[in-house]
Design an enzyme around this catalytic site. Sequence first.
Site, mmCIF file in Angstrom:
data_model
loop_
_atom_site.group_PDB
_atom_site.id
_atom_site.type_symbol
_atom_site.label_atom_id
_atom_site.label_comp_id
_atom_site.label_asym_id
_atom_site.label_seq_id
_atom_site.Cartn_x
_atom_site.Cartn_y
_atom_site.Cartn_z
ATOM 1 N N ARG A 17 0.840 -1.184 0.000
ATOM 2 C CA ARG A 17 0.000 0.000 0.000
ATOM 3 C C ARG A 17 0.876 1.235 0.000
ATOM 4 N NH1 ARG A 17 -3.218 -2.570 -1.893
ATOM 5 N NH2 ARG A 17 -5.377 -3.009 -1.281
ATOM 6 N N GLU B 212 -4.348 8.112 -4.557
ATOM 7 C CA GLU B 212 -4.609 7.513 -5.873
ATOM 8 C C GLU B 212 -5.920 8.042 -6.438
ATOM 9 O OE1 GLU B 212 -4.373 3.273 -5.539
ATOM 10 O OE2 GLU B 212 -2.247 3.297 -5.020
ATOM 11 N N HIS C 79 -1.579 1.070 -10.107
ATOM 12 C CA HIS C 79 -2.212 0.093 -9.212
ATOM 13 C C HIS C 79 -2.861 -1.041 -10.014
ATOM 14 C CE1 HIS C 79 -4.015 -0.287 -4.910
ATOM 15 N NE2 HIS C 79 -3.771 -1.472 -5.438
#
Length: 351
Positions: free
Chosen positions: A264, A293, A312
Amino acid sequence: MIIDSLTVAIAVPLEAEHVDRIREVDPGINVIYEPDLLPPERFPADHTGDPAFRRTAEQEELYWKLLNSADILYGFPNESAAGFARTVAENPRLRWVHAMAAGAGGAVKASGVSREDLERVAVTTSSGVHALPLAEFAIMGVLNGFKRTAEMARDQQARHWPELRTPTRLAAGSRLVVAGLGEIGLETARLARALGMSVCGTKRSTGPIEGIERVAKSEALPELVSSADALVNTLPGTPYTDKLIGRAVFDAMRPGTVLVNVGRGTVVDEEALLEALESGQVGYACLDVFAVEPLPADSALWSHPRVMVSPHTSALSRDENRLIAERFRDNLRRFLAGEDLPHRVDPVHFY
């Protein structure tokens, strides 16, 4: 075991073939699957679906009526923390929700659902399903750093053939630190060892692990990286891991260390990372996750010459929906047998 009244509702996009396999677990289970109420996938394993999709008022009412009649949900409603919170509040029958993500703890925490409700409603994750694609991505990042692929790409774009050749680094004989020796971390370690790398890493419980030279707690990260060539983070985002990889860790690194983050984004202090890149402590960074994000357009990480930005997506594969459905089916059998569910989100620490 035949269950006469158990209802499973599919809350996210899923191919009909996988729904049929879920139905095969037990003929007594009522599996609700209404594809017209679900947004179409734009790509394999697009659990959120097309953002342009809109339900009519009647469809929206039906969607929630069906979900709130279920004992078990496959996916968060609308794949959102708000959707999870709503169904927990409105559906007293709900006993279990299976999340598509490996790291669903953040969404559970963001939902604001109480600890009492999380004792009533188990939330399981798809942890482990993504281990191999994430591990392959992590090793790609390490090799990119060792083999100077960023410099090669710039030279190719500029049609530049360097007069002096710069040597690359061997994976064989190098040392890798894995922050978080869970399923993803252990799969990363397995691939690294196949390349001849030695591996040590961190874990909450520090018992010996076959093939891992040393297992330590996170507090030992500065010591571990002091003799390492690369660091891969697989840790989830929790209050205990927030900015864990920060200045103390970067200062302890040997110059030129490669950093890969597939855990993360909040685990890495991005300001300290940029400083470490400028000082040369970090020779290359391959980042699939970020503190915010999408990564803001003004982030210096976008344009840094020794950073790879991945949106991601490192866990995605064409087999993801099948693998998650298989995991859910295995868990459903355990649920029917009254067994504990693996990969349940901790209602206190949210991992």
